[in-house]
Design a protein around this motif. Structure first.
Motif, PDB file in Angstrom:
ATOM      1  N   TYR A   1     106.063  23.461 107.192  1.00 50.89           N
ATOM      2  CA  TYR A   1     104.712  23.599 107.037  1.00 50.89           C
ATOM      3  C   TYR A   1     103.892  22.193 107.668  1.00 50.89           C
ATOM      4  O   TYR A   1     104.121  21.332 107.610  1.00 50.89           O
TER       5      TYR A   1
ATOM      6  N   SER B   1     100.305  19.910 106.823  1.00 47.60           N
ATOM      7  CA  SER B   1      99.166  20.189 106.301  1.00 47.60           C
ATOM      8  C   SER B   1      98.177  20.812 105.711  1.00 47.60           C
ATOM      9  O   SER B   1      97.752  20.606 104.581  1.00 47.60           O
ATOM     10  N   HIS B   2      98.008  21.423 106.946  1.00 50.13           N
ATOM     11  CA  HIS B   2      96.728  22.603 106.081  1.00 50.13           C
ATOM     12  C   HIS B   2      97.454  23.393 104.899  1.00 50.13           C
ATOM     13  O   HIS B   2      97.184  24.241 104.638  1.00 50.13           O
ATOM     14  N   ASP B   3      98.507  23.734 105.103  1.00 53.76           N
ATOM     15  CA  ASP B   3      98.961  25.250 104.157  1.00 53.76           C
ATOM     16  C   ASP B   3      99.905  24.028 102.942  1.00 53.76           C
ATOM     17  O   ASP B   3     100.641  25.103 102.379  1.00 53.76           O
ATOM     18  N   ALA B   4      99.928  22.660 102.689  1.00 50.18           N
ATOM     19  CA  ALA B   4     100.582  22.438 102.049  1.00 50.18           C
ATOM     20  C   ALA B   4     100.399  23.458 100.462  1.00 50.18           C
ATOM     21  O   ALA B   4     101.872  23.159 100.117  1.00 50.18           O
ATOM     22  N   GLU B   5      99.313  24.713 100.322  1.00 55.85           N
ATOM     23  CA  GLU B   5      99.276  24.584  99.158  1.00 55.85           C
ATOM     24  C   GLU B   5     100.148  25.991  98.717  1.00 55.85           C
ATOM     25  O   GLU B   5     100.583  26.166  98.051  1.00 55.85           O
ATOM     26  N   SER B   6     100.919  26.298 100.150  1.00 50.60           N
ATOM     27  CA  SER B   6     101.754  27.260  99.761  1.00 50.60           C
ATOM     28  C   SER B   6     102.976  27.299 100.097  1.00 50.60           C
ATOM     29  O   SER B   6     104.203  28.031  99.903  1.00 50.60           O
TER      30      SER B   6
ATOM     31  N   GLU C   1     108.419  27.669  95.110  1.00 51.06           N
ATOM     32  CA  GLU C   1     109.561  26.254  93.976  1.00 51.06           C
ATOM     33  C   GLU C   1     110.455  26.909  94.617  1.00 51.06           C
ATOM     34  O   GLU C   1     110.753  27.814  95.671  1.00 51.06           O
TER      35      GLU C   1
END
Length: 289
Positions: free
Chosen positions: A101, A103-108, A111
């Motif tokens: 991924y 950094s712009h998709d870090a929330e994606s 687990e």
């Protein structure tokens, strides 16, 4: 900023390089010049220039005629925010247990995965290409079968995503090498971004010509995601650097080229363990007998 390209083709390396050199004297000056051989066995070379001002079409026509090249094809490229474009188009990639991924998709990041951060501006080796994806999936299969194939070398590492993936699942220091010093800098930056600086040795080397590689032989796993011709040329070196039972994960191979690579390594006692086709690309996982 609007940019322009001027592209032509001609036969032979020396004429192509001479034309590329002559383009350096153009006004307005090109911001970059590329000279590449087409990978179709035709012996045809492509010569191109990039310009921030409209190129001199008459001067280009004279250069083409003088060097026996076809007429230059001149194109105007629209203004593009390339990093924003890459961020839009390079969605996160799942390759077995690995999750690549930006950094712009870090929330994606979900687990239960092994995350690998590759910045959007460093597009080569993000996992979107069938070659990188195939190598990651081959690594995942080796690990799933219970192998801990150490030590690891990533030859022609690019972003070093393959070496970093190995570092996510196995102990020790992974060696990532590339002939291009810019790629080595990118590899170090990615290692730092992933908290793997102490687990990665990023070096500039041609093939195995480096004391750090020589000191680590024999390897349990060697990645080489490059192209058919250098893979075949490296076959004796890769075979010689592998442990008995060690693996070589090879890609950058068009499907129709795979048997030639298989044959070159079989001569060295390194045979097919498994293989996968993704689109037009084949990834070979070989094992030293």
């Amino acid at each position: 900023m609007t940019t322009f390209t001027a592209l032509t083709t001609l036969k032979g390396k020396e004429p192509a390089e001479a034309l590329g050199a002559a383009m350096e004297n153009l006004l307005p000056e090109p911001t970059g010049i590329g000279v590449f051989e087409l990978e179709d066995g035709s012996g045809i070379w492509e010569v191109g220039g990039y310009f921030t001002q409209a190129p001199d079409e008459v001067a280009l026509a004279l250069l083409a005629a003088a060097h026996g090249a076809k007429d230059f094809a001149i194109s105007e490229l629209p203004e593009t925010d390339w990093v924003a474009k890459v961020k839009r188009e390079l969605a996160p990639v799942r390759a077995g247990r690995f999750y690549l991924y930006g950094s712009h998709d870090a929330e994606s990041v979900p687990e239960g995965v092994e995350p690998l951060l590759i910045e959007a501006a460093m597009a080569f080796g993000t996992g979107h290409h069938g070659t990188t994806l195939g190598c990651l999936k081959a690594l995942d299969r080796i690990a799933a079968d219970g192998h801990e194939a150490l030590p690891v070398a990533d030859i022609g590492c690019g972003t070093a995503v393959l070496a970093m993936a190995a570092a996510r699942i196995w102990p020790g220091t992974m060696i990532a090498s590339d002939i291009d010093p810019v790629a080595v800098d990118v590899a170090r930056a990615n290692a730092k971004a992933n908290g793997l600086t102490d687990r990665m040795l990023c070096i500039e080397a041609t093939g195995f010509d480096h004391p750090d590689l020589a000191a680590a032989v024999p390897f349990g796993l060697i990645f080489a995601n490059i192209l058919k011709a250098p893979l075949i040329a490296l076959a004796p070196d890769i075979a010689g650097a592998l442990k008995c039972g060690g693996f070589a994960i090879l890609s950058g191979i068009l499907n129709e080229q795979a048997e030639d690579v298989v044959a070159a390594y079989a001569v060295e006692g390194v045979i097919v363990h498994d293989r996968e086709e993704i689109g037009e690309w084949t990834t070979l996982c070989l094992r030293k007998t």
